[in-house]
Design a protein around this motif. Structure first.
Motif, short mmCIF file in Angstrom:
data_model
loop_
_atom_site.label_atom_id
_atom_site.label_comp_id
_atom_site.label_asym_id
_atom_site.label_seq_id
_atom_site.Cartn_x
_atom_site.Cartn_y
_atom_site.Cartn_z
N THR A 224 0.80 -1.21 0.00
CA THR A 224 0.00 0.00 0.00
C THR A 224 0.84 1.27 0.00
O THR A 224 0.30 2.35 -0.23
N ASN B 27 -0.27 4.69 -2.37
CA ASN B 27 -0.55 5.92 -1.64
C ASN B 27 0.40 7.03 -2.05
O ASN B 27 0.02 8.20 -2.11
N ARG C 67 2.08 9.35 7.72
CA ARG C 67 1.33 8.10 7.68
C ARG C 67 2.06 6.98 8.41
O ARG C 67 1.44 6.15 9.08
N ALA D 219 -8.25 5.93 0.16
CA ALA D 219 -6.93 5.34 -0.05
C ALA D 219 -6.70 4.12 0.82
O ALA D 219 -6.06 3.18 0.41
#
Length: 386
Positions: A167, A171, A210, A365
């Motif tokens: 991921t 992203n 993140r 997302a």
């Protein structure tokens, strides 16, 4: 049976997509007929087109297609520059040959390039390209976060690392597209080296934020904590898991090889049984619970069964139509499309009807196209591996 809209309760099990894609990949490994491989790629592409969401990981299919084309081009370039072991009589061009020392016998650079050698390289490259596209279809259709929830407890830590790695790149691409759109709205250039450098700093800053939020969420939810298991159980788990995985590898090789059909299936079944037993014992170390566990319903059986059926029918086709599935490069002949193997590949279209239709309007997302949480809850939960 009409397919419903994909919601949290009706979404297809992510493992079913992988079983379907691996079945198509197995079928691709059993033939070098370019017409059958093209039909197989068309089947996978159509299913992806009608059942793909607008989540970040769903955009990976185009990257796998481009990678497949690059691999095919490299295979043809190698055959053109380094020659081919296939003898041929139709010379296309004669390149200057580079003299090599005696210890490099059997290897040549340049020389005669034949049409038969290039056709053989084309068939071989198309098979590998089809395998990559099938894997890309699974990556585009299966939600990695939902797949992680279905992993056995023994593989949870490794699965988290894989999901985070899978991921991260999508992203990152989404952040770059968002920042470039913002620059265009402000009247600033979004192309060129200067614009890329100005976009790179906020993209890296967002990736760091993140990562910190993900680490905090994982620590708050007890990631990495394990229960105490006796030493004898740990050793038995290691033996069963390692032996099972070796059996799976040997059995898979036997099924994919032309001469290993006799021992491949029993060895694969024994390896799967041992590996599953090891994973079950290893899962006793995991103390986590599953919130809303994934369900393997009727539609998941239909999707995964279609992939298994395609693989089984193509393996059976090697017994009654080996010449049609493997057209010879010497002598040069035009490949033909065999009827029954082609019809067996069309079974792979079952997910286009049986799988739930995606909701592309509400994707985000981290949660996919069937995340129905309120907006405030989405902002408060940075963890994509629920």
């Amino acid at each position: 049976m009409s397919a419903p809209r994909a919601t949290r309760s009706t979404a297809l099990h992510a493992g079913a997509w992988w079983v379907w894609a691996l079945g198509l990949a197995t079928a691709a490994s059993r033939t070098t007929n370019p017409l059958l491989l093209g039909l197989l790629v068309g089947v996978a592409g159509y299913v992806v087109a009608v059942r793909r969401t607008d989540a970040p990981w769903a955009r990976s299919y185009g990257a796998f297609v481009k990678l497949a084309l690059v691999v095919l081009g490299i295979r043809l370039v190698f055959a053109f520059m380094l020659g081919s072991p296939i003898p041929g009589t139709h010379t296309l061009v004669t390149l200057p040959e580079l003299p090599l020392p005696d210890w490099a016998k059997g290897v040549r650079v340049g020389g005669r390039v034949t049409a038969e050698g290039m056709v053989f390289a084309l068939y071989d490259g198309l098979k590998l390209a089809a395998l990559l596209i099938c894997v890309g279809a699974a990556n585009a259709l299966a939600n990695p976060a939902r797949l992680l929830k279905s992993l056995p407890g023994a593989l949870y830590e490794a699965g988290v690392a894989v999901v985070v790695a899978m991921t991260f790149a999508p992203n990152l691409v989404a952040d770059v597209q968002r920042l470039r759109a913002a620059r265009r709205l402000r009247g600033r250039p979004d192309r060129g080296a200067k614009a890329l450098l100005q976009v790179g700093v906020p993209v890296l800053e967002g990736a760091l934020e993140r990562s910190v939020a993900l680490a905090a969420a994982m620590d708050a939810r007890g990631y990495g904590r394990s229960a105490q298991v006796p030493r004898a159980v740990r050793r038995l788990t290691a033996v069963l898991t390692l032996g099972g995985l070796l059996g799976v590898c040997a059995g898979a090789y036997g099924l994919l090889a032309d001469a290993g059909g006799g021992y491949g299936l029993p060895l694969l079944a024994a390896g799967l049984a041992a590996a599953l037993a090891g994973l079950w014992l290893g899962g006793r170390r995991s103390v986590r619970t599953r919130y809303r566990p994934e369900r393997w319903g009727v539609r998941a059986w239909l999707v995964s069964g279609s992939g298994v059926a395609v693989a089984a029918l193509m393996i059976a086709a090697n017994g009654y139509a080996p010449g049609a599935l493997h057209p010879p490069a010497v002598p040069l002949t035009a490949p033909v499309l065999p009827l029954w193997p082609a019809l067996s590949l069309l079974v792979g279209l079952v997910p286009a009807v049986a799988a739930p239709a995606p909701l592309v309007s509400g994707a985000r997302a981290g949660g996919g196209a069937f995340d129905v949480r309120p907006a405030g809850r989405r902002d408060a939960d940075p963890d994509p591996i629920r």
